[in-house]
Write a protein that holds these residues in place. Sequence first.
Motif, PDB file in Angstrom:
ATOM      1  N   TRP A   1      10.255  -0.927  -0.969  1.00  0.00           N
ATOM      2  CA  TRP A   1      10.644   0.025  -2.002  1.00  0.00           C
ATOM      3  C   TRP A   1      11.368   1.218  -1.393  1.00  0.00           C
ATOM      4  O   TRP A   1      11.186   1.551  -0.221  1.00  0.00           O
ATOM      5  N   THR A   2      12.203   1.837  -2.200  1.00  0.00           N
ATOM      6  CA  THR A   2      12.791   3.138  -1.880  1.00  0.00           C
ATOM      7  C   THR A   2      12.579   4.024  -3.092  1.00  0.00           C
ATOM      8  O   THR A   2      12.628   3.560  -4.234  1.00  0.00           O
ATOM      9  N   GLY A   3      12.316   5.292  -2.853  1.00  0.00           N
ATOM     10  CA  GLY A   3      12.065   6.194  -3.968  1.00  0.00           C
ATOM     11  C   GLY A   3      11.473   7.496  -3.487  1.00  0.00           C
ATOM     12  O   GLY A   3      11.557   7.825  -2.298  1.00  0.00           O
ATOM     13  N   PRO A   4      10.855   8.247  -4.403  1.00  0.00           N
ATOM     14  CA  PRO A   4      10.284   9.544  -4.041  1.00  0.00           C
ATOM     15  C   PRO A   4       9.268   9.411  -2.914  1.00  0.00           C
ATOM     16  O   PRO A   4       8.370   8.569  -2.974  1.00  0.00           O
ATOM     17  N   GLU A   5       9.411  10.220  -1.891  1.00  0.00           N
ATOM     18  CA  GLU A   5       8.503  10.186  -0.749  1.00  0.00           C
ATOM     19  C   GLU A   5       7.377  11.192  -0.944  1.00  0.00           C
ATOM     20  O   GLU A   5       7.560  12.250  -1.539  1.00  0.00           O
TER      21      GLU A   5
ATOM     22  N   GLY B   1       1.588   9.920  -7.060  1.00  0.00           N
ATOM     23  CA  GLY B   1       1.616   9.317  -8.386  1.00  0.00           C
ATOM     24  C   GLY B   1       2.539   8.132  -8.516  1.00  0.00           C
ATOM     25  O   GLY B   1       2.706   7.600  -9.610  1.00  0.00           O
ATOM     26  N   VAL B   2       3.159   7.685  -7.425  1.00  0.00           N
ATOM     27  CA  VAL B   2       4.103   6.570  -7.492  1.00  0.00           C
ATOM     28  C   VAL B   2       3.415   5.303  -6.994  1.00  0.00           C
ATOM     29  O   VAL B   2       2.747   5.317  -5.964  1.00  0.00           O
TER      30      VAL B   2
ATOM     31  N   TYR C   1      -0.485   2.031  -4.553  1.00  0.00           N
ATOM     32  CA  TYR C   1       0.273   3.268  -4.383  1.00  0.00           C
ATOM     33  C   TYR C   1       1.274   3.100  -3.242  1.00  0.00           C
ATOM     34  O   TYR C   1       0.982   2.443  -2.233  1.00  0.00           O
ATOM     35  N   THR C   2       2.450   3.704  -3.395  1.00  0.00           N
ATOM     36  CA  THR C   2       3.446   3.621  -2.328  1.00  0.00           C
ATOM     37  C   THR C   2       2.957   4.303  -1.055  1.00  0.00           C
ATOM     38  O   THR C   2       3.428   3.984   0.039  1.00  0.00           O
ATOM     39  N   SER C   3       2.007   5.214  -1.192  1.00  0.00           N
ATOM     40  CA  SER C   3       1.462   5.890  -0.010  1.00  0.00           C
ATOM     41  C   SER C   3       0.707   4.931   0.902  1.00  0.00           C
ATOM     42  O   SER C   3       0.380   5.276   2.043  1.00  0.00           O
ATOM     43  N   MET C   4       0.440   3.695   0.425  1.00  0.00           N
ATOM     44  CA  MET C   4      -0.290   2.713   1.231  1.00  0.00           C
ATOM     45  C   MET C   4       0.618   2.006   2.227  1.00  0.00           C
ATOM     46  O   MET C   4       0.136   1.278   3.097  1.00  0.00           O
ATOM     47  N   GLY C   5       1.929   2.205   2.113  1.00  0.00           N
ATOM     48  CA  GLY C   5       2.809   1.624   3.116  1.00  0.00           C
ATOM     49  C   GLY C   5       4.101   1.091   2.537  1.00  0.00           C
ATOM     50  O   GLY C   5       4.331   1.103   1.329  1.00  0.00           O
ATOM     51  N   ASN C   6       4.958   0.622   3.429  1.00  0.00           N
ATOM     52  CA  ASN C   6       6.242   0.049   3.052  1.00  0.00           C
ATOM     53  C   ASN C   6       6.689  -0.891   4.175  1.00  0.00           C
ATOM     54  O   ASN C   6       6.953  -0.423   5.281  1.00  0.00           O
ATOM     55  N   PRO C   7       6.669  -2.221   3.942  1.00  0.00           N
ATOM     56  CA  PRO C   7       6.451  -2.889   2.659  1.00  0.00           C
ATOM     57  C   PRO C   7       4.973  -2.968   2.275  1.00  0.00           C
ATOM     58  O   PRO C   7       4.091  -2.725   3.098  1.00  0.00           O
TER      59      PRO C   7
ATOM     60  N   VAL D   1       8.237  -6.984 -10.705  1.00  0.00           N
ATOM     61  CA  VAL D   1       7.640  -6.018  -9.786  1.00  0.00           C
ATOM     62  C   VAL D   1       8.268  -4.670 -10.117  1.00  0.00           C
ATOM     63  O   VAL D   1       9.495  -4.535 -10.116  1.00  0.00           O
ATOM     64  N   ARG D   2       7.428  -3.679 -10.440  1.00  0.00           N
ATOM     65  CA  ARG D   2       7.921  -2.387 -10.917  1.00  0.00           C
ATOM     66  C   ARG D   2       7.487  -1.246  -9.999  1.00  0.00           C
ATOM     67  O   ARG D   2       6.330  -1.191  -9.579  1.00  0.00           O
ATOM     68  N   LEU D   3       8.422  -0.370  -9.716  1.00  0.00           N
ATOM     69  CA  LEU D   3       8.118   0.903  -9.067  1.00  0.00           C
ATOM     70  C   LEU D   3       7.927   1.912 -10.188  1.00  0.00           C
ATOM     71  O   LEU D   3       8.866   2.203 -10.937  1.00  0.00           O
ATOM     72  N   SER D   4       6.714   2.420 -10.339  1.00  0.00           N
ATOM     73  CA  SER D   4       6.374   3.212 -11.521  1.00  0.00           C
ATOM     74  C   SER D   4       5.729   4.531 -11.137  1.00  0.00           C
ATOM     75  O   SER D   4       5.288   4.730 -10.003  1.00  0.00           O
TER      76      SER D   4
END
Length: 297
Positions: A134-138, A142-143, A164-170, A184-187
């Motif tokens: 994912w790419t988006g708000p760092e 809440g993402v 949560y995106t805070s759990m890692g990428n990917p 698959v949604r980035l929300s």
Amino acid sequence: MSRFKLSLAAFVIFALACGTPPPPPVTLTAPAEIEIGSAFEVTWAGPDSSDDYITIVPSGAPEGEWTDYEYTSTGNPISLTAPFKPGSYEIRYATERTEPDSTIGRITLTVKDVESGITAPAEAVSGAPFEVSWTGPEGSGGVYVVMVPQGTPEGEWAGYEWHYTSMGNPLTFTAPGEPGTWEVRLSTGSFDFPADSTLARCSISIVGSEVTLDAPETAAAGSSIAIGWTGPGLDGHYITIVPSGASEGDWNEYAYTSEGNPVMLTAPAEPGEYEIRYAAEGSDTDVTLARRPITIE
């Protein structure tokens, strides 16, 4: 009259004439521009009363409105999170001592958009793990990324795998047991959206894998049962026996498919109707890929 009494009287008259001292002036310092969903600090000076707070609102918002906020008693500087809608905003130093809350200091700032995207395989086999980038708000708590059937209403996530995106990428997901087209949604969920909103999405086709179970129709309570199986046999795939109608993801005694074919399980001690399930471990809820009934006598 003594000089002391004259001095005291003069002080009282002076205090009454001057009135209550004015509150300290309010100043606010923050970045002039920030990205959506990002955390930022606000340095402040002001009265610091117990009911004073700092918030961020759209420019021109009615007096008394607030979104993300911190009481000044929290510290200095305080931390706020930018909204997920780009535009012009105000940081307000406000107090709850009036109705509605009144603003006693403000500055403006710009919230700018950031490119958001989501990448997943075009296809995955039920029960198999796959990665989502994912790419988006760092730096925003809440993402999150969620996987739902295509057409699921905006903002729904309960009962589906999400992280949560805070759990890692990917992030690692487990393909659901239900074949078909999924999204698959980035929300995000935040003050500025009445319901969780999707920042980016992509489709993924879930292909069913052929999974079968071979076991007796009945077994004695506490006896050993040999259970044959066909299926992917991936890491985290297992076979278990649960009461009929047990919730998805429930398990009792189990054996991983990596232990052999057939696997050996011990029948429950309590007679009744049960299910043998071939399941795949998921980070949220385990996914059942096949099942067959068995009666324990």
